[in-house]
Design a protein around this motif. Sequence first.
Motif, short mmCIF file in Angstrom:
data_model
loop_
_atom_site.label_atom_id
_atom_site.label_comp_id
_atom_site.label_asym_id
_atom_site.label_seq_id
_atom_site.Cartn_x
_atom_site.Cartn_y
_atom_site.Cartn_z
N ILE A 113 96.93 -52.00 24.97
CA ILE A 113 96.29 -53.03 24.15
C ILE A 113 96.30 -54.36 24.89
O ILE A 113 95.30 -55.09 24.92
CB ILE A 113 96.99 -53.14 22.77
CG1 ILE A 113 96.70 -51.88 21.96
CG2 ILE A 113 96.54 -54.38 22.01
CD1 ILE A 113 97.49 -51.78 20.67
N ALA A 114 97.43 -54.71 25.52
CA ALA A 114 97.51 -55.96 26.27
C ALA A 114 96.52 -55.98 27.43
O ALA A 114 95.84 -56.99 27.67
CB ALA A 114 98.94 -56.16 26.79
N GLU A 115 96.39 -54.87 28.14
CA GLU A 115 95.43 -54.78 29.25
C GLU A 115 94.00 -54.94 28.74
O GLU A 115 93.18 -55.63 29.35
CB GLU A 115 95.58 -53.45 29.99
CG GLU A 115 96.84 -53.34 30.82
CD GLU A 115 97.02 -51.95 31.40
OE1 GLU A 115 96.17 -51.06 31.15
OE2 GLU A 115 98.02 -51.74 32.12
N ALA A 116 93.69 -54.31 27.62
CA ALA A 116 92.35 -54.41 27.06
C ALA A 116 92.05 -55.84 26.62
O ALA A 116 90.93 -56.35 26.82
CB ALA A 116 92.20 -53.46 25.87
N GLN A 117 93.04 -56.53 26.05
CA GLN A 117 92.83 -57.93 25.63
C GLN A 117 92.61 -58.83 26.85
O GLN A 117 91.76 -59.72 26.82
CB GLN A 117 94.02 -58.41 24.81
CG GLN A 117 94.07 -57.81 23.42
CD GLN A 117 95.34 -58.16 22.65
OE1 GLN A 117 96.31 -58.65 23.22
NE2 GLN A 117 95.33 -57.88 21.34
N GLN A 118 93.36 -58.58 27.92
CA GLN A 118 93.18 -59.38 29.14
C GLN A 118 91.78 -59.17 29.72
O GLN A 118 91.11 -60.11 30.13
CB GLN A 118 94.23 -59.03 30.19
CG GLN A 118 95.61 -59.54 29.87
CD GLN A 118 96.64 -59.04 30.88
OE1 GLN A 118 96.34 -58.21 31.72
NE2 GLN A 118 97.86 -59.56 30.76
N ASP A 119 91.34 -57.90 29.74
CA ASP A 119 90.00 -57.60 30.24
C ASP A 119 88.93 -58.30 29.40
O ASP A 119 87.95 -58.83 29.92
CB ASP A 119 89.75 -56.09 30.26
CG ASP A 119 90.55 -55.36 31.32
OD1 ASP A 119 91.08 -56.04 32.24
OD2 ASP A 119 90.66 -54.11 31.23
N GLU A 120 89.13 -58.32 28.08
CA GLU A 120 88.17 -58.97 27.19
C GLU A 120 88.14 -60.48 27.43
O GLU A 120 87.07 -61.10 27.45
CB GLU A 120 88.53 -58.66 25.73
CG GLU A 120 87.51 -59.13 24.73
CD GLU A 120 86.17 -58.42 24.85
OE1 GLU A 120 85.15 -59.03 24.48
OE2 GLU A 120 86.13 -57.26 25.33
N GLN A 121 89.29 -61.08 27.62
CA GLN A 121 89.35 -62.52 27.88
C GLN A 121 88.67 -62.87 29.20
O GLN A 121 87.97 -63.87 29.31
CB GLN A 121 90.80 -63.01 27.89
CG GLN A 121 91.44 -63.01 26.52
CD GLN A 121 92.93 -63.34 26.57
OE1 GLN A 121 93.48 -63.54 27.64
NE2 GLN A 121 93.55 -63.40 25.38
N ILE A 122 88.85 -62.00 30.21
CA ILE A 122 88.19 -62.23 31.51
C ILE A 122 86.68 -62.14 31.35
O ILE A 122 85.93 -62.96 31.88
CB ILE A 122 88.71 -61.22 32.56
CG1 ILE A 122 90.17 -61.52 32.90
CG2 ILE A 122 87.86 -61.27 33.82
CD1 ILE A 122 90.83 -60.46 33.75
N ARG A 123 86.18 -61.20 30.59
CA ARG A 123 84.74 -61.06 30.36
C ARG A 123 84.18 -62.28 29.62
O ARG A 123 83.10 -62.78 29.94
CB ARG A 123 84.44 -59.79 29.57
CG ARG A 123 84.40 -58.58 30.43
CD ARG A 123 83.81 -57.38 29.69
NE ARG A 123 84.57 -56.21 30.11
CZ ARG A 123 85.10 -55.31 29.34
NH1 ARG A 123 84.93 -55.38 28.04
NH2 ARG A 123 85.78 -54.31 29.82
N ILE A 124 84.89 -62.74 28.63
CA ILE A 124 84.44 -63.92 27.86
C ILE A 124 84.38 -65.15 28.77
O ILE A 124 83.44 -65.93 28.73
CB ILE A 124 85.35 -64.16 26.64
CG1 ILE A 124 85.18 -63.01 25.63
CG2 ILE A 124 85.08 -65.51 25.99
CD1 ILE A 124 86.16 -63.05 24.48
#
Length: 130
Positions: A113-124
């Motif tokens: 979940i933490a990795e997915a949130q980091q990836d989402e923040q990088i995309r944003i």
Amino acid sequence: MKYKIGDTITSTITGIQSYGVFVALDKQTQGLIHISECKHGYVTNLEDMVQIGDEVEAKIIDIDEYTQKISLSLRATEHLPIPANIKPKRHRRRRYTPQIGFETLSKMMPTWIAEAQQDEQIRIAEMSDR
């Protein structure tokens, strides 16, 4: 043809080859006993087992309908001794316990979940830079 599959006949050995034994069923008919059909188990040398001129009792196991070649078996006439003290094999029941289960998932879920949130923040962040 006067011979049928399943007949047990007495025949005379006329030749020995590395692959089997030739036998004369009568004056006109000859058959072959393949090495695998000579006895139960492994045969190393046929000449140790039989000699030319020996009379053997063999069973007809096949007749080729086109060439009329006859295949015979010596081991089909042998009776294997059945041991009297056969014990049934005991099967132990084993419980199947999987090595990987839900416990591993519950340990890894927060990391994923933490990795997915980091990836989402990088995309944003990348989209806002454009």
